[in-house]
Scaffold this motif. Structure first.
Motif, PDB file in Angstrom:
ATOM      1  N   GLN A   1      79.827  63.418 119.426  1.00 28.48           N
ATOM      2  CA  GLN A   1      79.855  62.910 118.052  1.00 28.48           C
ATOM      3  C   GLN A   1      79.742  64.048 117.054  1.00 28.48           C
ATOM      4  OE1 GLN A   1      78.001  59.153 116.966  1.00 28.48           O
ATOM      5  NE2 GLN A   1      76.884  60.185 115.310  1.00 28.48           N
TER       6      GLN A   1
ATOM      7  N   ARG B   1      83.049  65.635 116.685  1.00 26.09           N
ATOM      8  CA  ARG B   1      83.974  64.843 115.854  1.00 26.09           C
ATOM      9  C   ARG B   1      83.679  65.034 114.374  1.00 26.09           C
ATOM     10  NH1 ARG B   1      83.537  61.053 120.285  1.00 26.09           N
ATOM     11  NH2 ARG B   1      81.715  60.042 119.343  1.00 26.09           N
TER      12      ARG B   1
ATOM     13  N   THR C   1      93.985  59.125 110.476  1.00 26.12           N
ATOM     14  CA  THR C   1      94.138  58.749 111.889  1.00 26.12           C
ATOM     15  C   THR C   1      92.881  59.079 112.688  1.00 26.12           C
ATOM     16  OG1 THR C   1      96.514  59.141 111.747  1.00 26.12           O
ATOM     17  CG2 THR C   1      95.554  59.076 113.945  1.00 26.12           C
ATOM     18  N   MET C   2      92.284  60.240 112.421  1.00 30.23           N
ATOM     19  CA  MET C   2      91.085  60.658 113.157  1.00 30.23           C
ATOM     20  C   MET C   2      89.889  59.756 112.875  1.00 30.23           C
ATOM     21  SD  MET C   2      91.490  64.762 112.486  1.00 30.23           S
ATOM     22  CE  MET C   2      89.930  65.263 113.228  1.00 30.23           C
TER      23      MET C   2
ATOM     24  N   GLU D   1      89.726  56.424 112.349  1.00 30.21           N
ATOM     25  CA  GLU D   1      89.745  55.028 112.768  1.00 30.21           C
ATOM     26  C   GLU D   1      88.928  54.714 114.015  1.00 30.21           C
ATOM     27  OE1 GLU D   1      89.900  51.345 112.088  1.00 30.21           O
ATOM     28  OE2 GLU D   1      90.714  52.794 110.673  1.00 30.21           O
ATOM     29  N   PRO D   2      88.961  55.542 115.074  1.00 27.09           N
ATOM     30  CA  PRO D   2      88.247  55.135 116.292  1.00 27.09           C
ATOM     31  C   PRO D   2      86.723  55.097 116.174  1.00 27.09           C
ATOM     32  CG  PRO D   2      89.885  56.830 116.758  1.00 27.09           C
ATOM     33  CD  PRO D   2      89.728  56.767 115.275  1.00 27.09           C
ATOM     34  N   HIS D   3      86.133  55.869 115.265  1.00 31.01           N
ATOM     35  CA  HIS D   3      84.683  56.070 115.295  1.00 31.01           C
ATOM     36  C   HIS D   3      83.982  55.750 113.982  1.00 31.01           C
ATOM     37  CE1 HIS D   3      85.293  57.982 119.162  1.00 31.01           C
ATOM     38  NE2 HIS D   3      86.221  58.738 118.608  1.00 31.01           N
ATOM     39  N   ARG D   4      84.675  55.332 112.990  1.00 30.14           N
ATOM     40  CA  ARG D   4      84.044  55.155 111.692  1.00 30.14           C
ATOM     41  C   ARG D   4      83.233  53.873 111.644  1.00 30.14           C
ATOM     42  NH1 ARG D   4      87.013  51.568 107.559  1.00 30.14           N
ATOM     43  NH2 ARG D   4      85.154  52.141 106.409  1.00 30.14           N
TER      44      ARG D   4
ATOM     45  N   THR E   1      91.524  53.815 104.660  1.00 27.45           N
ATOM     46  CA  THR E   1      90.226  54.109 105.267  1.00 27.45           C
ATOM     47  C   THR E   1      89.500  55.186 104.468  1.00 27.45           C
ATOM     48  OG1 THR E   1      91.067  53.515 107.449  1.00 27.45           O
ATOM     49  CG2 THR E   1      89.056  54.830 107.380  1.00 27.45           C
TER      50      THR E   1
END
Length: 211
Positions: free
Chosen positions: A89, A92, A144-145, A147-150, A185
């Protein structure tokens, strides 16, 4: 501690946000980039790059580079953490911050834009097209980066170093009338962050040297 910066500098803006998140009181000293004060001998003694911001620590050490300053403050004042979570994390969060601070911002800061229209003789329209191209390239990747973890913010439900970098970059994009409609986003995260006192108090328009 003392912070030498400029009200519209996105790099100085990042450090102001972090100080506010941590509840740190900084003495602010304006360096007027529009007048070239960053290149005078006094500022060069503090910051050999002739840039802002510079943080003077309580024991008199001058520290430079905004990401380094943000992590310095985070290490000295670890609550709330700018880099929470496990190693993946934190990676990221750093990646998002570096896309902005290391890829978008250096191509579009004042000294680059001045060089484009000065030494290289580009028109103002060409300069603006350059700015908008690199903002779009970078923010497309960030969108794009995210979206998976927000969560409510870039990574999770509390602001991190990624949000500290994102909000100033969006402020600058808005100044140059960049079309941000492709980044819902990013816009939602910035709206959340700007409602927080730490971000609101760091905004360029409310700084003493704003004009």
């Amino acid at each position: 501690m003392q912070l030498y910066g400029y009200f519209r500098s996105s790099a100085a803006y990042r450090v102001r946000i972090v100080a506010n998140l941590k509840g740190i009181s900084l003495d602010h000293h304006p360096i007027d980039l529009s007048k070239g004060e960053q290149r005078d001998s006094v500022n060069l003694a503090r910051n050999p790059q002739g840039l802002v911001p510079t943080l003077i620590t309580d024991d008199g050490q001058p520290l430079t580079q905004s990401l380094a300053l943000c992590e310095y403050l985070d290490e000295c004042y670890p609550d709330p953490p700018l880099l929470p979570g496990d190693a993946a994390q934190r990676a990221r969060i750093r990646a998002l911050a570096q896309v902005i601070a290391c890829d978008i911002h250096p191509l579009n800061n004042l000294r680059v834009l001045t060089h484009l229209t000065g030494a290289l003789g580009l028109s103002q329209d060409s300069r603006l097209a350059w700015y908008r191209h690199w903002v779009a390239t970078g923010l497309t990747a960030v969108e794009t980066m995210l979206e998976p973890h927000r969560g409510r913010f870039c990574v999770g439900d509390q602001p991190t170093l990624a949000d500290v970098c994102l909000v100033p970059q969006v402020f600058n994009a808005e100044r140059f009338d960049c079309d941000l409609s492709a980044y819902p986003t990013i816009q939602a995260i910035c709206e959340q962050a700007r409602c927080l006192p730490a971000f609101a108090k760091a905004a360029p328009e409310v700084q003493p040297d704003a004009r």
